[in-house]
Design a protein around this motif. Structure first.
Motif, PDB file in Angstrom:
ATOM      1  N   GLU A 127       5.701   9.341  11.728  1.00  0.00           N
ATOM      2  CA  GLU A 127       6.701   8.479  11.123  1.00  0.00           C
ATOM      3  C   GLU A 127       6.586   7.065  11.623  1.00  0.00           C
ATOM      4  OE1 GLU A 127      10.250  10.370   9.822  1.00  0.00           O
ATOM      5  OE2 GLU A 127      10.179  11.530  11.680  1.00  0.00           O
ATOM      6  N   ASN A 128       6.752   6.214  10.695  1.00  0.00           N
ATOM      7  CA  ASN A 128       7.252   4.864  10.825  1.00  0.00           C
ATOM      8  C   ASN A 128       6.535   3.817  11.654  1.00  0.00           C
ATOM      9  OD1 ASN A 128       8.994   5.532   8.960  1.00  0.00           O
ATOM     10  ND2 ASN A 128      10.780   5.699  10.311  1.00  0.00           N
ATOM     11  N   HIS A 317       3.365   4.145   6.887  1.00  0.00           N
ATOM     12  CA  HIS A 317       2.865   5.449   7.263  1.00  0.00           C
ATOM     13  C   HIS A 317       1.732   5.349   8.298  1.00  0.00           C
ATOM     14  CE1 HIS A 317      -0.041   8.662   5.502  1.00  0.00           C
ATOM     15  NE2 HIS A 317       0.387   9.006   6.684  1.00  0.00           N
TER      16      HIS A 317
END
Ligand code: ISJ
Length: 351
Positions: A127-128, A317
Motif C-alpha cells: 500500500e501507498n 501503488h
C-alpha cells in the motif's frame, strides 16, 4: 547557534520530488543527483556533453531519456544527514507467485526447443506511495543498505529506488568493466553454491553471453576466476570481466546489445525475451523496467547498472519484483525460495 543548511538541503526543492534521479559511481566515490527537467522516449542516446540518465525498456530498444535542469554531486555524509527515515506502514496486499508457478511449468516444456535459461520474475504489492515522504525514506534506505550501488529515478507516473549488486558496464577512458553475476544461495551456503552444478550452468551462460556480446565492441577481454559475492543475507557467484573498449564505440548499440544479459533475460537473448513477453507475467505486465539498464552518460564516464533489488511505484501503488534464473535442472520449490529470499531481503530493509 543554529546550523546552516547543507548544500544538499538548499538544492532540494519540489522539482526534485516530482522528477529526479541519482546514481552512485561503481567505485562508490561520486554520487550524482539530478532534479527537474523532463523525460522523453528515445531510440538513440543524445550526442550531448550534458549528463543524461537513461532507463531502458526491458523488452525493447527504447529508452526513457531524462535530461535534468540541475545535476550536482553530493557526499555520502550530506546525503545521510538529509534523508532520514520516517516510520510508515506498507503492508503487503498481493503477489504474483501463482503466475510464477504457471510460467515455470510452461518454461519446463519450452526447454525442449532452442532455450537454455530464462529468468522468471514475480512481484509483491504494497500500500501507498506517499510522494516526498516515500522518496525520502527510500533514498535513506538505499544509502544505508550497506552493499551494492544506490540508484533511483522517478517522474510523475513511475519511480524506482534501490541498491543494485549488478553493473551492466562502465567505460572510463578506454577500459570497459563488467561482470557476470548469477547463481544464488543463502549466506552460510557459500561452499555448496561454489559446488552446485545447476548454479554453475546458470552462471557460465552469463559469462558466455557477455563474452559473445562484447566481441563487437571491445578487444583483449580478460575473464577472472569465479568468486563468491556477498549481498546482505544472500551470496552470488561473480566473475569479473575487463576489456579494452573500441575507439568508436556506439553506446546506444552497446547498451541495446548488453541488456538484458543472461543474468536477467536468459540465453539465448532473442528466444528468452520472446518466452518472457509471451508468458503469463509478460501478458499481465507488458511494460517492464525491472532488470533493465539504468545509467548515466556524461563526458568522461559511461556507466549503466542493472535495475534490480529495488522498490518501484506506479501512481500510488508500490511493488517489489524479484527473479531468478531457471535452467532445465531447476526445481520449482527451490526457485520460489530464491525469489522469496531476494524479496524478503528488500522488503525487510526498505518497507
Ligand atoms: C533477478 C534478480 O537477480 C539476478 C539473478 C540471479 C540468479 O538468478 O541467481 C542473481 C543475481 C542477479 O543477476 C533479482 O535480484 O531479482
Amino acid at each position: 547557534m543554529s546550523e546552516s543548511p547543507s548544500a544538499l538541503s538548499q538544492w532540494l526543492d519540489r522539482d526534485f520530488f516530482e522528477t529526479g534521479a541519482f546514481l552512485c559511481s561503481h567505485d562508490g566515490k561520486s554520487i550524482t543527483f539530478a532534479k527537474g527537467g523532463s523525460s522523453l522516449l528515445v531510440d538513440r542516446f543524445f550526442p550531448t556533453a550534458n549528463p543524461v540518465f537513461y532507463l531502458k525498456d526491458f523488452y525493447q530498444e527504447s529508452y526513457l531519456a531524462y535530461n535534468p535542469i540541475s545535476v550536482k554531486e553530493f557526499s555520502l555524509d550530506e546525503i545521510k544527514a538529509e534523508f532520514k527515515y520516517e516510520k510508515t506502514d506498507h503492508s503487503p496486499i498481493s503477489n504474483d507467485d501463482d503466475i510464477y508457478e504457471k510460467d515455470f511449468e510452461l518454461l519446463k516444456s519450452a526447454f525442449k526447443f532452442n532455450l537454455k535459461k530464462v529468468v522468471l520474475v514475480s512481484r509483491e504489492n504494497y500500500e501507498n506511495f506517499e510522494g516526498e515522504k516515500t522518496i525520502r525514506n527510500l533514498i535513506h534506505k538505499a544509502f544505508s543498505f550497506g552493499v551494492g550501488t544506490p540508484y533511483g529515478y522517478w517522474n510523475q507516473h513511475y519511480g524506482v529506488i534501490g541498491s543494485t549488486p549488478e553493473l551492466l558496464y562502465q567505460v572510463k577512458n578506454d577500459v570497459l568493466t563488467t561482470f557476470a553475476l548469477a547463481g544464488t544461495a543463502k549466506i552460510g551456503l557459500e561452499e555448496e553454491l561454489l559446488k552446485s552444478s545447476k548454479d554453475r550452468i546458470e552462471h557460465n551462460l552469463v559469462i558466455q553471453d557477455i563474452q559473445e556480446k562484447l566481441a563487437g565492441f571491445t578487444s583483449d577481454l580478460k575473464i577472472d576466476d569465479t568468486k563468491i559475492h556477498p549481498y546482505k543475507s544472500i551470496v552470488h557467484l561473480k566473475t569479473d570481466m575487463v576489456a579494452r573498449a573500441n575507439d568508436d564505440i556506439d553506446f546506444t548499440a552497446l547498451t541495446n546489445t548488453m541488456s538484458p544479459t543472461a543474468a536477467l533475460g536468459g540465453y539465448p537473448k532473442t528466444s528468452s525475451l520472446q518466452f518472457l513477453k509471451n508468458s503469463n507475467y509478460g501478458a499481465k505486465y507488458p511494460h517492464r523496467y525491472f532488470g533493465s539498464a539504468f545509467g548515466l552518460i556524461k563526458k568522461d564516464v559511461k556507466e549503466f547498472v542493472v535495475s534490480i533489488r529495488n522498490v518501484q511505484w506506479e501512481g500510488k501503488h508500490l511493488f517489489i519484483e524479484s527473479g531468478g534464473g531457471v535452467v532445465p535442472d531447476s526445481v520449482l520449490l527451490k526457485e520460489m525460495d530464491e525469489i522469496h529470499l531476494k524479496r524478503n531481503t528488500i522488503r525487510k530493509h526498505y518497507l
